[in-house]
Design an enzyme around this catalytic site. Structure first.
Site, mmCIF file in Angstrom:
data_model
loop_
_atom_site.group_PDB
_atom_site.id
_atom_site.type_symbol
_atom_site.label_atom_id
_atom_site.label_comp_id
_atom_site.label_asym_id
_atom_site.label_seq_id
_atom_site.Cartn_x
_atom_site.Cartn_y
_atom_site.Cartn_z
ATOM 1 N N ASP A 88 -12.795 -10.346 1.913
ATOM 2 C CA ASP A 88 -11.591 -9.674 2.395
ATOM 3 C C ASP A 88 -10.629 -10.735 2.923
ATOM 4 O O ASP A 88 -11.069 -11.708 3.555
ATOM 5 C CB ASP A 88 -11.963 -8.681 3.517
ATOM 6 N N ASN B 264 -6.700 11.376 -3.734
ATOM 7 C CA ASN B 264 -6.212 10.993 -2.396
ATOM 8 C C ASN B 264 -7.362 10.955 -1.394
ATOM 9 O O ASN B 264 -7.835 12.005 -0.961
ATOM 10 C CB ASN B 264 -5.109 11.941 -1.950
ATOM 11 N N VAL B 265 -7.774 9.753 -1.029
ATOM 12 C CA VAL B 265 -8.941 9.573 -0.165
ATOM 13 C C VAL B 265 -8.503 9.595 1.307
ATOM 14 O O VAL B 265 -7.467 9.029 1.650
ATOM 15 C CB VAL B 265 -9.636 8.223 -0.477
ATOM 16 N N ARG C 254 -1.721 17.833 -3.709
ATOM 17 C CA ARG C 254 -2.626 16.687 -3.856
ATOM 18 C C ARG C 254 -4.072 17.171 -3.777
ATOM 19 O O ARG C 254 -4.364 18.183 -3.139
ATOM 20 C CB ARG C 254 -2.405 15.661 -2.722
ATOM 21 N N SER D 216 -7.195 4.571 -9.664
ATOM 22 C CA SER D 216 -6.344 5.518 -8.933
ATOM 23 C C SER D 216 -5.856 6.655 -9.822
ATOM 24 O O SER D 216 -5.481 6.459 -10.979
ATOM 25 C CB SER D 216 -5.142 4.759 -8.371
ATOM 26 N N SER D 217 -5.789 7.833 -9.211
ATOM 27 C CA SER D 217 -5.253 9.009 -9.902
ATOM 28 C C SER D 217 -3.771 8.853 -10.232
ATOM 29 O O SER D 217 -3.233 9.620 -11.031
ATOM 30 C CB SER D 217 -5.414 10.239 -9.009
ATOM 31 N N ARG E 269 10.185 10.987 -1.805
ATOM 32 C CA ARG E 269 10.063 9.536 -1.996
ATOM 33 C C ARG E 269 10.109 9.178 -3.485
ATOM 34 O O ARG E 269 9.498 9.873 -4.302
ATOM 35 C CB ARG E 269 8.722 9.037 -1.444
ATOM 36 N N TYR F 58 2.660 0.459 -8.824
ATOM 37 C CA TYR F 58 1.261 0.604 -8.391
ATOM 38 C C TYR F 58 0.427 1.262 -9.491
ATOM 39 O O TYR F 58 -0.646 0.774 -9.867
ATOM 40 C CB TYR F 58 1.220 1.449 -7.115
#
Ligand code: UD1
Length: 324
Positions: free
Chosen positions: A33, A173-174, A212, A120-121, A274, A144
């Site tokens: 990390d 969406n976690v 979502r 990612s979705s 957004r 993204y």
């Protein structure tokens, strides 16, 4: 299960939960990390049982040192924000795509048994069909999403060209305890909880009727463990979600009820939609059930209550300001 696992982004929100899950399953765990968004506190409960390497996934030397001896690599390190990527696509490209390529290369050179990628979705964009299944043609709407899709393609390419066994999990969406609410780019549930606990009105972007599919972090950990253990074709791509969708308005009501008390009097403030946001999102979990035996276990109400409790505990643990 046993063996050594590397978790990139292991000091982050999802990564730190995965580290705990892997330790619980009997793995020895190393974390790579750069602590740009990861925090040492996230690993506090397991600090003595984890090897933490501070380094950059984009640097070949750091990647090679980290994968050494690892049987499994879970690549979660990323700049996980649609909005950040719209504002700075080059930084996002480095963290979301270049880093994945470097990690894949290091993993195949080291003879890693399986490489599990956090996809990612967002790759589905606004494609008309709901629920979204993995066979749909991706329609990324943000840098993204384009980067996450390209990284998935690299996973398949490394399986095809170099024989590295890769699996890409498409997270929807976690949410859950330890999701960091401190940036405007944070996940909506963490922002709603932090605002309501603070007595502030949360902001809803757009009309709040966008939907979502929110999945609790514990279910995401379970999916990762299954992806490591199951017999899967190299290059597989699998949705990870709850299989249920809610509007952002409904979500607000759920979070407000879970926070309770004075928050029950707060109403959301509405702001313009957004750029880069998709309208609706819902996963088809047929493949996840068939290939992984995955079954989401935590309902939104339960997961939100658990998350609120986690936020309250974290606030109590923070050092109190000294009185003058
Ligand atoms: C997207 C991706 C997700 C990815 C994540 C990384 C989709 C469907 N999902 O999540 O796979 O991992 O980016 O960041 O593309 N909202 C508010 N108020 C707030 C914050 C957000 O109303 O204060 C709204 C947003 O406009 C959006 C929804 O809540 O409609 C969810 O936003 P967010 O939590 O940021 O996640 P996504 O952008 O959906």
């Amino acid at each position: 299960m046993s063996g050594r696992a590397l978790v990139t982004g292991g000091a982050g929100f999802i990564g730190s939960h995965l580290v705990e899950g892997l330790l619980g399953a009997g793995f020895s765990v190393r974390v790579l990390d750069d602590f740009s968004s990861g925090r040492e506190e996230n690993l506090a409960a397991v600090a003595r049982r984890v090897e933490v390497v501070r380094g950059d996934c984009c640097r070949a030397e750091d990647a090679q040192a980290a994968v050494k001896g690892a049987e499994l690599v879970f690549h979660l390190a990323a700049l996980p924000s649609v909005q950040r990527s719209v504002e700075d696509p080059f930084l996002a490209q480095r963290k979301n795509l270049d880093a994945t390529l470097v990690m894949l290369d290091a993993a195949r050179r080291a003879g890693v048994r399986r490489f599990i990628y956090a996809g990612s979705s967002s790759v589905y964009g606004d494609s008309a069909e709901l629920p979204r299944h993995e066979g749909l043609c991706p329609e990324p709407l943000s840098p993204y999403a384009a980067q996450k899709l390209a990284a998935e393609h690299y996973c398949r390419v490394f399986a095809a060209c170099y024989g590295l066994h890769t699996v890409a999990l498409r997270y929807f969406n976690v949410y859950g305890p330890r999701q960091d609410p401190s940036s405007p780019y944070s996940g909506v549930i963490s922002l709603f909880i932090a605002a309501l606990l603070d007595g502030r009105a949360p902001v809803i972007f757009g009309d709040g009727r966008q939907t979502r599919d929110f999945v609790f972090v514990g279910d995401v950990v379970a999916a990762n463990l299954l992806a490591a253990a199951r017999d899967l074709a190299p290059g597989s791509i699998i949705n990870v979600a709850s299989g249920r969708r809610v509007t952002v308005r409904e979500l607000f009501a759920t979070v407000r009820t879970a926070v309770g008390g004075a928050a029950l009097c707060l109403e959301p403030v509405f702001a313009p939609e957004r750029p880069g946001d998709v309208r609706d999102s819902l996963a088809d979990l047929t493949r996840a059930r068939a290939l992984l035996g995955f079954q989401p276990a935590v309902s939104l109400g339960e997961g939100v209550r658990h998350t609120v409790a986690g936020f309250r505990n974290a606030t109590q643990r923070q050092p109190k300001e000294k009185l003058p």
